[in-house]
Design an enzyme around this catalytic site. Sequence first.
Site, PDB file in Angstrom:
ATOM      1  N   TYR A  25       0.849  -1.188   0.000  1.00  0.00           N
ATOM      2  CA  TYR A  25       0.000   0.000   0.000  1.00  0.00           C
ATOM      3  C   TYR A  25       0.886   1.239   0.000  1.00  0.00           C
ATOM      4  O   TYR A  25       1.635   1.489   0.928  1.00  0.00           O
ATOM      5  CB  TYR A  25      -0.903   0.044   1.225  1.00  0.00           C
ATOM      6  N   HIS A  57      -0.127 -12.006   1.284  1.00  0.00           N
ATOM      7  CA  HIS A  57      -1.167 -11.191   0.663  1.00  0.00           C
ATOM      8  C   HIS A  57      -1.860 -11.911  -0.494  1.00  0.00           C
ATOM      9  O   HIS A  57      -3.081 -11.830  -0.652  1.00  0.00           O
ATOM     10  CB  HIS A  57      -0.554  -9.879   0.185  1.00  0.00           C
ATOM     11  N   SER A 117     -13.219  -5.148   2.876  1.00  0.00           N
ATOM     12  CA  SER A 117     -14.331  -4.569   2.104  1.00  0.00           C
ATOM     13  C   SER A 117     -15.690  -5.062   2.593  1.00  0.00           C
ATOM     14  O   SER A 117     -16.538  -5.451   1.783  1.00  0.00           O
ATOM     15  CB  SER A 117     -14.159  -4.868   0.606  1.00  0.00           C
ATOM     16  N   PRO A 118     -15.937  -5.043   3.913  1.00  0.00           N
ATOM     17  CA  PRO A 118     -17.241  -5.503   4.407  1.00  0.00           C
ATOM     18  C   PRO A 118     -18.381  -4.552   4.058  1.00  0.00           C
ATOM     19  O   PRO A 118     -19.551  -4.886   4.256  1.00  0.00           O
ATOM     20  CB  PRO A 118     -17.027  -5.571   5.928  1.00  0.00           C
ATOM     21  N   LEU A 119     -18.028  -3.377   3.509  1.00  0.00           N
ATOM     22  CA  LEU A 119     -19.033  -2.420   3.060  1.00  0.00           C
ATOM     23  C   LEU A 119     -19.066  -2.325   1.535  1.00  0.00           C
ATOM     24  O   LEU A 119     -19.469  -1.308   0.978  1.00  0.00           O
ATOM     25  CB  LEU A 119     -18.760  -1.040   3.672  1.00  0.00           C
ATOM     26  N   GLY A 120     -18.648  -3.408   0.875  1.00  0.00           N
ATOM     27  CA  GLY A 120     -18.721  -3.426  -0.586  1.00  0.00           C
ATOM     28  C   GLY A 120     -17.926  -2.314  -1.231  1.00  0.00           C
ATOM     29  O   GLY A 120     -18.358  -1.706  -2.203  1.00  0.00           O
ATOM     30  N   ARG A 121     -16.725  -2.037  -0.686  1.00  0.00           N
ATOM     31  CA  ARG A 121     -15.856  -0.945  -1.157  1.00  0.00           C
ATOM     32  C   ARG A 121     -16.579   0.399  -1.123  1.00  0.00           C
ATOM     33  O   ARG A 121     -16.390   1.261  -1.972  1.00  0.00           O
ATOM     34  CB  ARG A 121     -15.309  -1.228  -2.556  1.00  0.00           C
ATOM     35  N   GLY A 122     -17.424   0.570  -0.125  1.00  0.00           N
ATOM     36  CA  GLY A 122     -18.106   1.842   0.090  1.00  0.00           C
ATOM     37  C   GLY A 122     -19.521   1.889  -0.427  1.00  0.00           C
ATOM     38  O   GLY A 122     -20.299   2.763  -0.030  1.00  0.00           O
TER      39      GLY A 122
END
Length: 332
Positions: free
Chosen positions: A60, A128, A207-212
Amino acid sequence: MPTRTLGTAGPHGPLRVSPLGLGCMGMSEFYGAHDDEESTATIRRALDLGVTLVDTADMYGPFTNEELVGRAIAGRRDEVVLATKFGNERLPDGTRLGINGSPDYVRRACDDSLRRLGVDHIDLYYQHRVDPDVPIEDTVGAMAGLVQAGKVRHLGLSEASPATIRRAHAVHPVTALQTEYSLFTRDVEDEILPLLRELGIGLVPYSPLGRGLLTGAITSAADLDADDRRRSDYFPRFGGDALEANLRLVAEVRRLAEDKGCTPAQLALAWVLAQGEDVVPIPGTRRAQRLEENVGAVEVTLSTDDLAALEAAVPRGAVVGDRYGDMSSIDR
């Protein structure tokens, strides 16, 4: 803040963490403009709120995210369960060299991460991505050597197939698997999650929020910065007709959240948290306000009816588009 347990075996035993972690990737790359001062404040606010699991990776930035996290946790190391990753090899200018799981690289990458983070050990060290050209036994053998040397406490994998997970766990106990999991991405439920529970391995969904998308804050591609990678073909769910279809699903989540008296993000995170005490999602954010909203999901209790309503609103298979435009490095 309550705690959850990742893993059941290994020389250091189970890993106790907050039920919600903090993903730091977007603080340095991929999701548009960033501000190190704001990100540092967000990491420190997370610690104030009792969030202990802080997740980064050497790629990153590249490299700069580990440095950022290291500065942010300086003087507060004992409050942090520090997770980082190796395997996606990059040059300082961002050039991608490919996936590297060779033992020499594992050892070198760990030393470099320790230096950038400014710590003497890593609590959870992930591969990773799986290197198809190096036997997983060789890679995990080198990772096990890091545990023996005191540089690493627990081992993890990311985006590994069931067969790879089983082979890796036979070499050294794996504490956690990191993979994408949310109302929008549920394929882990078929084979991987049952295997993790058979072996006593925790699940760390990114990404538990679907990438936003599941926050409800994205209503069109115009809401994303021009250099936000989600606007590229690499993330098919954010383009054209796919985005329109997926936003219709988000509207249903928003409706249910209003009925529940919480935000869409809190409802979506509460759904992930309800999947088991061995599941610890790591939503990413750069902003303290969003962090505080996410942490509020820990207080949202979902009934059986709530869970059924959510899964009816976002049925498996309803989301349009693959999670990546190139899935070749996934599930090896």
